[in-house]
Motif scaffolding. Structure first.
Motif, short mmCIF file in Angstrom:
data_model
loop_
_atom_site.label_atom_id
_atom_site.label_comp_id
_atom_site.label_asym_id
_atom_site.label_seq_id
_atom_site.Cartn_x
_atom_site.Cartn_y
_atom_site.Cartn_z
N GLU A 1 -10.23 4.15 -30.02
CA GLU A 1 -10.68 4.67 -28.67
C GLU A 1 -10.66 3.66 -27.48
N ALA A 2 -11.32 2.64 -27.69
CA ALA A 2 -11.25 1.46 -26.94
C ALA A 2 -10.01 1.06 -26.28
N VAL A 3 -8.85 0.90 -27.44
CA VAL A 3 -7.66 0.93 -26.77
C VAL A 3 -7.21 1.96 -26.14
N LEU A 4 -7.14 3.22 -26.43
CA LEU A 4 -6.77 4.22 -25.77
C LEU A 4 -7.14 4.56 -24.11
N ILE A 5 -8.80 4.01 -24.09
CA ILE A 5 -8.81 4.16 -22.67
C ILE A 5 -8.26 3.27 -21.98
N CYS A 6 -8.00 1.79 -22.34
CA CYS A 6 -7.25 1.01 -21.84
C CYS A 6 -5.65 1.62 -21.31
N TYR A 7 -5.43 2.22 -22.25
CA TYR A 7 -4.14 2.90 -21.89
C TYR A 7 -4.13 4.01 -20.84
N LEU A 8 -5.26 4.43 -20.93
CA LEU A 8 -5.41 5.74 -19.58
C LEU A 8 -5.62 4.82 -18.53
N LEU A 9 -6.57 3.78 -18.33
CA LEU A 9 -6.73 3.14 -17.20
C LEU A 9 -5.44 2.71 -16.56
N GLY A 10 -4.37 2.38 -17.47
CA GLY A 10 -3.16 1.46 -16.97
C GLY A 10 -2.41 2.55 -16.38
N CYS A 11 -2.50 3.83 -17.01
CA CYS A 11 -1.76 5.07 -16.43
C CYS A 11 -2.37 5.54 -15.04
N GLY A 12 -3.48 5.57 -14.95
CA GLY A 12 -4.23 5.74 -13.61
C GLY A 12 -3.86 4.74 -12.64
N ALA A 13 -3.81 3.40 -12.91
CA ALA A 13 -3.55 2.45 -12.11
C ALA A 13 -2.22 2.56 -11.58
N GLY A 14 -1.11 2.92 -12.52
CA GLY A 14 0.30 3.19 -12.40
C GLY A 14 0.81 4.23 -11.32
N MET A 15 -0.12 5.11 -11.30
CA MET A 15 0.07 6.69 -10.54
C MET A 15 -0.45 5.95 -9.17
N VAL A 16 -1.73 5.06 -8.92
CA VAL A 16 -1.75 4.39 -7.63
C VAL A 16 -0.53 3.65 -7.16
N ALA A 17 0.16 3.01 -8.07
CA ALA A 17 1.17 2.11 -7.58
C ALA A 17 2.32 3.00 -7.16
N VAL A 18 2.62 4.03 -7.84
CA VAL A 18 3.82 4.88 -7.48
C VAL A 18 3.32 5.53 -6.04
N TYR A 19 2.26 5.85 -6.03
CA TYR A 19 1.88 6.39 -4.34
C TYR A 19 2.11 5.39 -3.44
N ILE A 20 1.54 4.10 -3.70
CA ILE A 20 1.68 3.02 -2.65
C ILE A 20 3.27 2.62 -2.28
N SER A 21 3.94 3.01 -3.36
CA SER A 21 5.42 2.45 -3.12
C SER A 21 5.96 3.53 -2.02
N GLN A 22 5.47 4.57 -1.70
CA GLN A 22 6.07 5.60 -0.76
C GLN A 22 5.13 5.89 0.30
N ALA A 23 3.85 5.11 0.62
CA ALA A 23 2.86 5.28 1.52
C ALA A 23 3.18 4.35 2.70
N ARG A 24 2.58 4.87 3.85
CA ARG A 24 2.59 3.98 5.03
C ARG A 24 1.52 2.86 4.80
N ALA A 25 1.72 1.73 5.53
CA ALA A 25 0.77 0.82 5.30
C ALA A 25 -0.63 1.08 5.45
N PRO A 26 -1.46 1.80 5.95
CA PRO A 26 -2.78 2.12 6.45
C PRO A 26 -3.20 2.93 4.86
N ASP A 27 -2.39 3.81 4.48
CA ASP A 27 -2.72 4.69 3.37
C ASP A 27 -2.61 3.78 2.12
N GLY A 28 -1.51 3.02 2.12
CA GLY A 28 -1.25 2.16 1.01
C GLY A 28 -2.52 1.13 0.72
N TYR A 29 -2.92 0.66 1.72
CA TYR A 29 -4.20 -0.35 1.81
C TYR A 29 -5.33 0.33 1.41
#
Length: 329
Positions: A281-309
């Motif tokens: 369960e602890a390992v799976l939580i870390c996987y899920l945290l990585g997925c969530g952070a990756g979604m933020v990364a995808v958003y930032i790749s397409q975002a304007r400077a203020p939104d990305g920051y």
């Protein structure tokens, strides 16, 4: 896409087939991780899983990689091979932490000479310094993260999957091919490394994975956006190992310990199990945290400077809050 799929399948199959061979070799040669007070396993576990990951990754790229990218790939593979060999030596005989740091810095220099470097600053020496800092930092972050069955390989798989997605969005073949090979090699290894693990990747594997993730992050480019926004993307993709390393450094420094040479059960995964979760369960939580952070990364790749920051700032605030909360617990 067909070529990328072939690379993934080849790396997966080679990893599945090579890992049991690596296990037998490790047992015969005595390259095993013995039980200790700070460790979770109760019996010796073979340590040559990193060799299987390395072989699967390289073979897949040799067989189906585009020959036009060989020159760019050579510097990355030379550096990755160097850190992996030093990791193997550490698995077998044990090495001083500062010797491994020196090897990682040398591998980073090889990466720069091969043309893979950060390009954020107008002054070249600053780009070199940032490249070395990033490579050594991420390489060690994955090494520190390898503290529970399936954790380092699984987090690498999640991060590489996001690098593959981002590479596909921006049309970067080399990054996509390397990410696909990395995903296949790690998934094949996870067949034997999930709790209860029958083999560990050892430092040879974790240093190799960390170096490759650092190199992929540097190679990733975003033609449709500006560098002073997109530099945040790989940082977000690799938020889990960065968070874990930051937590460990803060915790050990507060206790007056050397973060590089002091082992302990103070990682995110250990703290989650202390809260009552099982190891899986602890390992799976870390996987899920990585997925969530990756979604933020995808958003930032397409975002304007203020939104990305703003998005990156919220993620950084969440990480800081997590460190404070874990330390108080």
């Amino acid at each position: 896409m067909t070529q990328i799929l072939l690379i993934f399948i080849t790396a997966l199959l080679f990893s599945v087939l090579a890992t049991p061979v690596a296990r037998r070799v490790a047992l015969r040669t005595g390259v095993v991780d013995a039980p200790a007070a700070r460790k979770l396993h109760l019996a010796p576990v073979p340590l040559l899983g990193g060799g299987a990951i390395y072989t699967a990754f390289v073979v897949a790229l040799i067989l189906f990689g585009d020959q036009a990218y060989v020159r760019e790939l050579i510097g990355i593979l030379l550096g990755a091979t160097l850190v992996s060999l030093f990791g193997l030596a550490d698995d077998r005989w044990g090495l001083n932490a500062y010797v491994k740091l020196g090897a990682q810095a040398l591998a980073g220099a090889i990466l720069i000479l091969g043309g893979t470097q950060v390009r954020l600053f107008p002054v070249e020496w600053m780009n070199w310094a940032m490249t070395l800092f990033w490579v050594v930092g991420i390489t060690n972050a994955l090494n520190l993260l390898d503290n529970m069955d399936g954790l380092s390989a699984g987090v690498t798989t999640v991060a590489a999957a996001y690098f593959l997605l981002l590479a596909a969005m921006s049309g970067q073949y080399l990054v996509g091919a390397m990410a696909a090979a990395l995903i296949g090699a790690c998934i094949g290894f996870l067949r034997y490394n999930l709790n209860p693990a029958t083999i560990f990747m050892g430092d040879a594997g974790s240093l190799f994975l960390g170096f490759l993730l650092a190199a992929l992050a540097i190679k990733l480019r975003f033609p449709s956006n500006v560098p002073w926004v997109t530099w945040l993307v790989p940082v977000c993709v690799l938020a889990v190992p960065i968070f874990d390393t930051s937590l460990v450094f803060v915790s050990r420094l507060r206790r007056g310990k050397n973060p590089l040479t002091t082992p302990g059960k103070d990682h995110v995964s250990h703290r989650l199990t202390a809260l009552g979760l099982t190891r899986r369960e602890a390992v799976l939580i870390c996987y899920l945290l990585g997925c969530g952070a990756g979604m933020v990364a995808v958003y930032i790749s397409q975002a304007r400077a203020p939104d990305g920051y703003v998005a990156a700032g919220l993620l950084a605030a969440a990480m800081l809050a997590g460190i404070v909360w874990f330390e108080r617990r």
